[in-house]
Design a protein around this motif. Sequence first.
Motif, PDB file in Angstrom:
ATOM      1  N   GLN A  59       0.823  -1.226   0.000  1.00  0.00           N
ATOM      2  CA  GLN A  59       0.000   0.000   0.000  1.00  0.00           C
ATOM      3  C   GLN A  59       0.852   1.269   0.000  1.00  0.00           C
ATOM      4  O   GLN A  59       0.396   2.328  -0.394  1.00  0.00           O
ATOM      5  CB  GLN A  59      -0.933   0.006   1.212  1.00  0.00           C
ATOM      6  N   SER A  60       2.099   1.155   0.478  1.00  0.00           N
ATOM      7  CA  SER A  60       2.936   2.366   0.490  1.00  0.00           C
ATOM      8  C   SER A  60       4.213   2.241  -0.327  1.00  0.00           C
ATOM      9  O   SER A  60       5.004   3.187  -0.380  1.00  0.00           O
ATOM     10  CB  SER A  60       3.269   2.762   1.939  1.00  0.00           C
ATOM     11  N   LEU A  61       4.422   1.097  -0.964  1.00  0.00           N
ATOM     12  CA  LEU A  61       5.640   0.933  -1.760  1.00  0.00           C
ATOM     13  C   LEU A  61       5.311   0.128  -3.016  1.00  0.00           C
ATOM     14  O   LEU A  61       4.683  -0.930  -2.937  1.00  0.00           O
ATOM     15  CB  LEU A  61       6.712   0.191  -0.931  1.00  0.00           C
ATOM     16  N   ASP A  62       5.755   0.648  -4.149  1.00  0.00           N
ATOM     17  CA  ASP A  62       5.494  -0.034  -5.413  1.00  0.00           C
ATOM     18  C   ASP A  62       6.582  -1.085  -5.683  1.00  0.00           C
ATOM     19  O   ASP A  62       7.769  -0.769  -5.622  1.00  0.00           O
ATOM     20  CB  ASP A  62       5.490   1.024  -6.532  1.00  0.00           C
ATOM     21  N   PHE A  63       6.184  -2.317  -5.917  1.00  0.00           N
ATOM     22  CA  PHE A  63       7.159  -3.356  -6.270  1.00  0.00           C
ATOM     23  C   PHE A  63       6.480  -4.467  -7.058  1.00  0.00           C
ATOM     24  O   PHE A  63       5.259  -4.649  -6.967  1.00  0.00           O
ATOM     25  CB  PHE A  63       7.843  -3.944  -5.023  1.00  0.00           C
ATOM     26  N   ASP A  64       7.276  -5.171  -7.841  1.00  0.00           N
ATOM     27  CA  ASP A  64       6.796  -6.401  -8.469  1.00  0.00           C
ATOM     28  C   ASP A  64       7.073  -7.543  -7.503  1.00  0.00           C
ATOM     29  O   ASP A  64       8.044  -7.494  -6.741  1.00  0.00           O
ATOM     30  CB  ASP A  64       7.522  -6.628  -9.798  1.00  0.00           C
ATOM     31  N   LEU A  65       6.226  -8.563  -7.539  1.00  0.00           N
ATOM     32  CA  LEU A  65       6.352  -9.644  -6.557  1.00  0.00           C
ATOM     33  C   LEU A  65       6.627 -10.989  -7.233  1.00  0.00           C
ATOM     34  O   LEU A  65       5.993 -11.328  -8.234  1.00  0.00           O
ATOM     35  CB  LEU A  65       5.071  -9.730  -5.726  1.00  0.00           C
ATOM     36  N   ILE A  66       7.571 -11.706  -6.666  1.00  0.00           N
ATOM     37  CA  ILE A  66       7.829 -13.084  -7.100  1.00  0.00           C
ATOM     38  C   ILE A  66       7.549 -13.999  -5.916  1.00  0.00           C
ATOM     39  O   ILE A  66       8.111 -13.808  -4.830  1.00  0.00           O
ATOM     40  CB  ILE A  66       9.312 -13.260  -7.523  1.00  0.00           C
ATOM     41  N   ASN A  67       6.678 -14.978  -6.112  1.00  0.00           N
ATOM     42  CA  ASN A  67       6.391 -15.948  -5.054  1.00  0.00           C
ATOM     43  C   ASN A  67       7.214 -17.208  -5.309  1.00  0.00           C
ATOM     44  O   ASN A  67       6.918 -17.982  -6.235  1.00  0.00           O
ATOM     45  CB  ASN A  67       4.889 -16.253  -5.046  1.00  0.00           C
ATOM     46  N   LEU A  68       8.226 -17.424  -4.500  1.00  0.00           N
ATOM     47  CA  LEU A  68       9.093 -18.600  -4.710  1.00  0.00           C
ATOM     48  C   LEU A  68       8.320 -19.909  -4.567  1.00  0.00           C
ATOM     49  O   LEU A  68       8.689 -20.920  -5.163  1.00  0.00           O
ATOM     50  CB  LEU A  68      10.253 -18.580  -3.702  1.00  0.00           C
ATOM     51  N   ASN A  69       7.252 -19.852  -3.770  1.00  0.00           N
ATOM     52  CA  ASN A  69       6.458 -21.055  -3.516  1.00  0.00           C
ATOM     53  C   ASN A  69       5.809 -21.602  -4.791  1.00  0.00           C
ATOM     54  O   ASN A  69       5.501 -22.781  -4.875  1.00  0.00           O
ATOM     55  CB  ASN A  69       5.383 -20.720  -2.476  1.00  0.00           C
ATOM     56  N   GLY A  70       5.637 -20.752  -5.770  1.00  0.00           N
ATOM     57  CA  GLY A  70       4.991 -21.207  -7.002  1.00  0.00           C
ATOM     58  C   GLY A  70       5.992 -21.623  -8.078  1.00  0.00           C
ATOM     59  O   GLY A  70       5.595 -21.949  -9.203  1.00  0.00           O
TER      60      GLY A  70
END
Length: 169
Positions: A26-37
Amino acid sequence: MTKRILIFGSSRNDGNTSTIVNCLKQSLDFDLINLNGLNISHFDYKHQNRDDDFLPLMRKVIGYQQIIFATPVYWYTMSGILKVFFDRLTDCLTIEKDLGRKLRNKQMSVLSTSNDDSQNEEFFLPFILSAEYLGMDYIGNIHTWLENEKIPNVVKNRITYFAKLHSTN
Ligand SMILES: Cc1cc2nc3c(=O)[nH]c(=O)nc-3n(C[C@H](O)[C@H](O)[C@H](O)COP(=O)(O)O)c2cc1C
């Protein structure tokens, strides 16, 4: 493209670490990688796993300037999923040295989650030393937790501080 990527290493996709990461979002823009997948196997000295998801992931990761790791505390340390990722960074120092070189001067930060405030600074040492070894700039860390499935104010304040750390660096 945003300049930061968050590498998420929990064993559950909708657990406590995920709640904290969603709050950070909500306060920081980032792309996300889920290692679990992803299919990332344990380090192999013979590199017979070179065709799994690790190297394509790293080719993506080097496109970002800030790399944030988010992990639950499992047995006093980072999650096994994230540790496997760190072991595989060895591939970037052996068979894909160019990828390893490209990590230099990038920024690393870490967010940990457990059930309470009882975190020791040693938890972050493997990250700090790995950043140093890889020539990365370690910009900081926070420890977080939930209380009755809610984020306490003290943790919200830490998340705000953590977000600012990334926008000022
Ligand atoms: C396998 C396992 C090991 C854990 N070990 C610790 C620990 O050493 N110290 C601690 O404070 N909490 C420990 N916990 C509690 C988790 O850190 C805590 O529940 C955390 O919020 C879980 O995040 P998650 O929902 O993303 O998995 C452990 C939990 C699990 C499942």
